[in-house]
Design an enzyme around this catalytic site. Sequence first.
Site, PDB file in Angstrom:
ATOM      1  N   GLU A  16      27.905   5.384  46.063  1.00 10.57           N
ATOM      2  CA  GLU A  16      27.657   3.987  46.437  1.00 10.57           C
ATOM      3  C   GLU A  16      28.870   3.126  46.158  1.00 10.57           C
ATOM      4  OE1 GLU A  16      26.454  -0.218  46.041  1.00 10.57           O
ATOM      5  OE2 GLU A  16      27.315   1.053  44.509  1.00 10.57           O
ATOM      6  N   ASP A  48      26.515   7.556  40.829  1.00  9.08           N
ATOM      7  CA  ASP A  48      27.952   7.441  40.560  1.00  9.08           C
ATOM      8  C   ASP A  48      28.209   6.126  39.822  1.00  9.08           C
ATOM      9  OD1 ASP A  48      27.291   5.984  42.931  1.00  9.08           O
ATOM     10  OD2 ASP A  48      29.410   5.805  43.431  1.00  9.08           O
TER      11      ASP A  48
HETATM   12 ZN   LIG Z   1      25.421  -0.283  41.632  1.00 10.01          ZN
END
Ligand SMILES: [Zn+2]
Length: 446
Positions: free
Chosen positions: A150, A85
């Site tokens: 994340e 992501d």
């Molecule tokens: Zn990162």
Amino acid sequence: MAAMNDVPPIAERLSRMIQLPTVSAELDERGTAPFDDFVTLLAELYPRVHAALTLERHTEFGLLFHWRGRRSAPDGPLVLMAHYDVVPVDESDDWTHPPFAGVIENGSVYGRGALDDKGPLIVILEAVESLLADGFTPARDVYLSFGGNEETYGSAAIAIAAALQERGVVPWLVLDEGGAVVDAPLPFVPGRAAMIGVGEKGVMTVRLSARGDGGHASAPPRRTAVRRIARAVERLGPGTFRARTPRAVSRMLAQLAGSVAGPARLLLRLLGALPPLSARIFAALGGEAAALVRTTVAPTMQSGGTAANVLPSQASATLNLRIALGETVQSAAARLRRRIADPQVAVEVLEGSDPSPESATDNAQFALLAEALGVSHPGVPAVPYVMMAATDSRHFHRFAPAVYRFAPLEMSNAQRAAIHGVDESVEIAALERGERFHRALLQRLQ
Ligand SMILES: [Zn+2]
């Protein structure tokens, strides 16, 4: 006849990854399609990885590949981590190339995620795919752990870490994003160094609040809610937390001493050898230097009162703390209460996560990283440091002792500034060296 434009395949493949806008913070607007497409793209680009490794999905966004080794080492597998992501792009920013076009130009690939973290992700997959083509099998089990949230502190990496822990799998070595091969690792230290994060600070948000009697502002009492909060914030100056130099920082100073000449070398040696001295000096320097050695307190928001001529009946302040290694959310909150020393000020922890433990630098794992680096980036020293930001690897650090944060890519100061900023890009040559690093790591794994 060679094509006019001979673009290396790794650049083409990274470009395709960048063209999928996997913006985890914009999941509601964009939907899950970019994420699903990304997983499909991986299967298309890395057929050997998908044939030889088993793939498990953990939550909607966690991918866990398992590569069985020649023997099952009792001291655990290697885990290579990355996330697919990316952070959003500010519409008002002026990018040279559109952030999700994946433009390849002048030996670089441009776009959001080039360095954080699709570049680090692709060099892992390229290494595994090419080793599989050579018929290679690693000495011990290898896991590839890729999270899709994340940047939003999502649960993919938590679920993967929990799944391994449940199965009694304690990794021998975990490698995730964090440091990189950088220029001028300290302001006065020239040359390149591979900065390897051996720990990360914790983070916590705290709200201070006070209530007082309201009333007319023409006859104020000595202490209103606003004054109480102001006094509490004032008491949380830079000296709130004790300065202590982590072992990794001492080793960093001692190692970097080798890259400079003259009095600077002597000074770095001295600072590296005397942690109490470096703690005092860095704390006195303030800013980033101080953040290396102590828990920091940043008051970020403050409010109170409702009208210009009315005494405030309530006031509050929000603090952002970065917790040094060796302390905890609980101990930091206790320290705040002691320093504020005012029972009328409530100290409330809104959220917090403890700092990670510190990984060793005198073990076989760190030596292996340095060895692989010797192949991919000859002459560049492996230097430990402590990260200020959080990574997914902290979920592993709770039960695995050897966790390191390092992407084997060169990042200039300008390139590092472009992470989460404008004109993020990675050099194709850096990607090729990154792949070489992971090949060397996997080949030397025992
Ligand atoms: Zn990162």
